[in-house]
Design a protein around this motif. Structure first.
Motif, PDB file in Angstrom:
ATOM      1  N   ILE A 177       0.952  -1.232   0.392  1.00 43.03           N
ATOM      2  CA  ILE A 177       0.202   0.107  -0.039  1.00 43.03           C
ATOM      3  C   ILE A 177       0.700   1.820   0.210  1.00 43.03           C
ATOM      4  O   ILE A 177       1.906   0.664   1.111  1.00 43.03           O
ATOM      5  N   TRP A 228      -3.431  -1.995 -10.360  1.00 44.26           N
ATOM      6  CA  TRP A 228      -3.663  -0.892  -9.128  1.00 44.26           C
ATOM      7  C   TRP A 228      -4.174  -0.564  -8.784  1.00 44.26           C
ATOM      8  O   TRP A 228      -5.518  -0.249  -9.699  1.00 44.26           O
ATOM      9  N   LYS A 229      -5.087  -0.027  -7.147  1.00 41.64           N
ATOM     10  CA  LYS A 229      -6.595  -0.240  -7.099  1.00 41.64           C
ATOM     11  C   LYS A 229      -6.436   1.478  -5.882  1.00 41.64           C
ATOM     12  O   LYS A 229      -5.833   1.497  -4.612  1.00 41.64           O
ATOM     13  N   ILE A 231      -7.384   3.170  -2.868  1.00 41.27           N
ATOM     14  CA  ILE A 231      -8.587   1.897  -1.664  1.00 41.27           C
ATOM     15  C   ILE A 231      -9.797   3.128  -0.632  1.00 41.27           C
ATOM     16  O   ILE A 231     -10.707   2.407  -0.042  1.00 41.27           O
ATOM     17  N   GLU A 232      -9.109   4.829  -0.903  1.00 40.90           N
ATOM     18  CA  GLU A 232      -9.409   4.852  -0.052  1.00 40.90           C
ATOM     19  C   GLU A 232      -8.513   6.914  -0.067  1.00 40.90           C
ATOM     20  O   GLU A 232      -7.746   6.806  -0.996  1.00 40.90           O
ATOM     21  N   TRP A 252      -4.615   9.892  -0.326  1.00 44.96           N
ATOM     22  CA  TRP A 252      -4.950   8.227  -1.546  1.00 44.96           C
ATOM     23  C   TRP A 252      -4.298   7.444  -0.290  1.00 44.96           C
ATOM     24  O   TRP A 252      -3.249   7.461  -0.350  1.00 44.96           O
ATOM     25  N   GLN A 255      -3.214   0.935  -3.466  1.00 46.13           N
ATOM     26  CA  GLN A 255      -2.958  -1.040  -3.465  1.00 46.13           C
ATOM     27  C   GLN A 255      -2.310  -1.471  -4.885  1.00 46.13           C
ATOM     28  O   GLN A 255      -2.899  -1.057  -5.658  1.00 46.13           O
ATOM     29  N   LYS A 257      -1.334  -4.847  -6.804  1.00 46.25           N
ATOM     30  CA  LYS A 257      -2.251  -6.020  -6.620  1.00 46.25           C
ATOM     31  C   LYS A 257      -1.245  -7.008  -6.816  1.00 46.25           C
ATOM     32  O   LYS A 257      -0.736  -6.936  -7.822  1.00 46.25           O
TER      33      LYS A 257
END
Length: 257
Positions: A177, A228-229, A231-232, A252, A255, A257
């Motif tokens: 992360i 890639w993501k 997540i918040e 930001w 994460q 994967k």
């Protein structure tokens, strides 16, 4: 106290900061006698306790989202006085390490002195642009489980952004992360170019990009199709802790994967 300069407030137009003068600001800041360690990087010289309140609020919100195994490798780019080391050190054990990198030797001296009893905290001098060279040989070829980029990109010129973000991508582990926190403009980009700050008693330069600018960068460098993501994302603290009319702290969590 530094002699006051006129400086510039620049709206929307992309201009480059004088990186030597930005570094000079931090070098001079380390010579000040400030009430709290975190004031050296969280500022608030006129309201010093606010820096501590903001730190507590940030960590209360973000630390649970960054929780990692006790043997995790944590990289903090632009670590300053190592305030995130205070958070991670109590949870790390065995081979777990908090590794802080900053280009200000003065800030690193403060960080090292503060963490001198902690074997799981390490500090190295180097710039974001030359991040790999700053890390010792034992970390060459290794990846980190958590990477923090906290209030750094506001001092990075546009021509260096791609290199800096690429450096991060190469060092983040699968499942790792990335935490990016920046002071951003509420609207369009605002650049302060050697503006004298009464509060900081020094010329100050920073690029406050808009949230949309950063979102566009993330779409380019962290595409979902490559694993890639985000997540918040959101403002770091409640309005009660904010005292700027034109900027806010935004984060930001990305994460891999």
């Amino acid at each position: 106290m530094q002699e006051k300069s006129a400086g510039e407030r620049i709206r929307e137009k992309k201009v480059s900061l004088d990186t030597a003068k930005v570094k000079a600001f931090f070098d001079a800041r380390c010579q000040k006698d400030l009430p709290y360690l975190y004031n050296y990087t969280n500022y608030q010289d006129n309201h010093p306790a606010l820096a501590l309140e903001r730190d507590r609020a940030e960590k209360a919100r973000i630390a649970p989202l960054l929780a990692a195994a006790s043997d995790a490798l944590i990289l903090d780019i632009g670590c300053g006085v190592g305030r995130w080391g205070d958070e991670f050190a109590v949870h790390l054990a065995g081979n777990g390490r908090y590794v802080g990198v900053d280009y200000s030797e003065g800030l690193l001296q403060l960080a090292k002195e503060h963490a001198k009893e902690r074997e799981n905290c390490e500090f190295y001098c180097g710039s974001f642009q030359e991040l790999s060279a700053a890390l010792p040989q034992k970390y060459r070829g290794k990846v980190f489980d958590r990477i923090l980029v906290n209030g750094v990109l506001m001092y990075v010129n546009d021509e260096d952004l791609s290199l800096c973000i690429s450096n991060v991508k190469d060092l983040l582990s699968r499942g790792g992360i990335l935490y990016v926190k920046e002071s951003v403009s509420y609207g369009k980009r605002l650049t302060l170019n050697q503006m004298y700050s009464e509060e900081l008693s020094h010329d100050y330069s920073a690029i406050y990009r808009g949230i949309d600018e950063y979102e566009a960068l993330w779409r380019e460098f962290f595409p979902a199709q490559d694993g890639w993501k985000i997540i918040e994302r959101g403002e770091v603290w409640e309005n009660a802790l904010g005292n700027r009319r034109e900027t806010t702290a935004y984060f930001w969590l990305v994460q891999r994967k």
